[in-house]
Structure formats: structure tokens, C-alpha cells
Design an enzyme around this catalytic site. Structure first.
Site, PDB file in Angstrom:
ATOM      1  N   CYS A 111       0.832  -1.206   0.000  1.00  0.00           N
ATOM      2  CA  CYS A 111       0.000   0.000   0.000  1.00  0.00           C
ATOM      3  C   CYS A 111       0.871   1.263   0.000  1.00  0.00           C
ATOM      4  CB  CYS A 111      -0.994  -0.041   1.158  1.00  0.00           C
ATOM      5  SG  CYS A 111      -2.325   1.159   0.951  1.00  0.00           S
ATOM      6  N   HIS A 216      -3.648  -5.144   0.220  1.00  0.00           N
ATOM      7  CA  HIS A 216      -3.136  -5.595   1.524  1.00  0.00           C
ATOM      8  C   HIS A 216      -3.177  -7.111   1.639  1.00  0.00           C
ATOM      9  CE1 HIS A 216      -2.629  -1.809   3.861  1.00  0.00           C
ATOM     10  NE2 HIS A 216      -3.467  -1.342   2.950  1.00  0.00           N
ATOM     11  N   GLU A 218      -1.653  -8.962   3.611  1.00  0.00           N
ATOM     12  CA  GLU A 218      -1.614  -9.408   5.027  1.00  0.00           C
ATOM     13  C   GLU A 218      -3.019  -9.522   5.618  1.00  0.00           C
ATOM     14  OE1 GLU A 218      -1.197  -6.388   4.077  1.00  0.00           O
ATOM     15  OE2 GLU A 218      -1.985  -5.015   5.591  1.00  0.00           O
TER      16      GLU A 218
END
Ligand code: MN
Length: 241
Positions: A111, A216, A218
């Protein structure tokens, strides 16, 4: 074999009692751990002249998400939605991106991290996509949506590290950003693009692992192609040892 230590950048936000607090979403740490790495908070107060020495303690660097980069650093258009500018974080992360590019140290940018990579290598950003990219999709899906909400598709370019890593030529991704790449830095290759033409993945081809994604991964722990990004990062960091 020891686990490769990964330096994870972090933001220092001012709290209501006017003290600074280091903050990081736990998912960055757990994603690195799950992929076999040892996440360690990168010392954000490292002076630039000590950067080489401090980076030598790590096998890879993760540039995490966060607030906006100072638009003055890329001659960006001022915009009222620009928020949270932190000159200390900007300068250490830009120095890290350049140092890791030059010294072939594995680096993953997520990001804001992708945006840092692009600015560090001479690119520019839209300071607000909705106002500056005609026909833009809804990219700032916060705080109304969950962080794992799959907001839009990305096309993944053939013959890139990203397509080799994920095994995909397109995928659905989450989208938690109001800024994005405008002009791509000269040395970077576009590896992923959303249907409105926004660059959502970049890489430095002549480097073992230097990759940025606008989404993202994660926050998508159950997505195999997304977790493969962390596995490939830790594998590259292990090989560097
Ligand atoms: Mn997006």
C-alpha cells in the site's frame, strides 16, 4: 537454519495526550511469521548515515501501509484529503527503498509501501484518485468495509515476478487507499493493474526481490496467491543470508 530477520517499518502517531505511540497492524507480523521469517520493528529514528549499518542486521525490509507521503516530495497536487504526513517516516522509508534497490536487499512494499518505492525511484502519485483519475473505481474502501473486502480485480502482467509468485493472471483484491501511482518510476515495471488503469503492482526486474502491491495481502490470510507473496519474500531473504 535461522529465520531471516525482517525489518518492518512502523508509524509513530500522536495520541490524545500528545505523546507519540508506535502503531502497527498485527497482521504484518503474523504474515511474516507464517512464511517463516522473524519480524522485527525497524528503528525509524535511524539517521541516514547509519542506514547501511542498521540494515545489515536484517535480511529483508517490509514497508507497511500508513498515512500519506508528503506531496512536496513528488511535486504532487495539493489536496484537502492528504492526511498524516510524517517527514521522519517519509525520509527513512525513501532512503530504505533506494538502499535496498541499490544493494539487492529483498524489499516488499504494501500500500503506502508501493507508493514509497515509486516516489523513491522518481515516480509520482495521484494525491486523491477519486478526484484526479477519470473513471476511477472505488479504491478507498475504509472505514465502511472490512479490510478483507474484495473490492476490485487486478490484471497481473505476464513475465513478471508477481505472476510467477502468485500463479495468477488476475485476482480479486482488497483496496484501502485514496492515493495511487500516477507516473511510474523509470526503473520500475508495472506488474498489476486494476480495470480503471491504475497501477496496483510494481517491481524492479533486475533484483532478487523488490516488489510492491497497492492492496493488503496481510489482510487476506486465506488467499493462497496472496500468502505466496510473503513466502517468496521470506525465501528471497533466506537465500540472501
Ligand atoms: Mn485499489
Amino acid at each position: 537454519m535461522t529465520k531471516p530477520r525482517i525489518g518492518v517499518t512502523i508509524s509513530a502517531d500522536e495520541t490524545r495526550d500528545r505523546t507519540k505511540e508506535l502503531r502497527l497492524k498485527e497482521a504484518y507480523f503474523s504474515s511474516i511469521e507464517k512464511a517463516g521469517g522473524e519480524p522485527v520493528v525497524f528503528p525509524m529514528d535511524t539517521p541516514v548515515e547509519k542506514l547501511a549499518e542498521v540494515v545489515s542486521g536484517f535480511r529483508g525490509i517490509l514497508l507497511t501501509g500508513g498515512a500519506d507521503i508528503n506531496p512536496e516530495l513528488f511535486h504532487g497536487e495539493p489536496h484537502p484529503k492528504v492526511y498524516g504526513v510524517d517527514p521522519t517516516r517519509d525520509s527513512i522509508e525513501i532512503a530504505l527503498a533506494n538502499y535496498c534497490a541499490d544493494n539487492k536487499i529483498p524489499l516488499l512494499g504494501i500500500c503506502r509501501g508501493l507508493q514509497v518505492i515509486n516516489v523513491a525511484l522518481g515516480g509520482t502519485l495521484y494525491t486523491d484518485i477519486s478526484d484526479q483519475l477519470p473513471g476511477a473505481l472505488k479504491h478507498p474502501c475504509y472505514p465502511d468495509y472490512a479490510r478483507d473486502y474484495l473490492a476490485h480485480n487486478v490484471m497481473i502482467k505476464v513475465n513478471t515476478h508477481l505472476t510467477a509468485i502468485t500463479g495468477q493472471n488476475q485476482m480479486k483484491v482488497n483496496s484501502l487507499h485514496h492515493q495511487g501511482i500516477k507516473d511510474l518510476a523509470p526503473d520500475l515495471t508495472m506488474s498489476a493493474m486494476s480495470p480503471d488503469g491504475l497501477i496496483e503492482g510494481v517491481e524492479f526486474m533486475f533484483h532478487p526481490f523488490f516488489l510492491g502491491v497497492q492492496w493488503h495481502p496481510e489482510c487476506l490470510p486465506d488467499s493462497a496467491p496472496n500468502q505466496a507473496i510473503f513466502s517468496a519474500f521470506i525465501r528471497a531473504a533466506t537465500l540472501e543470508e
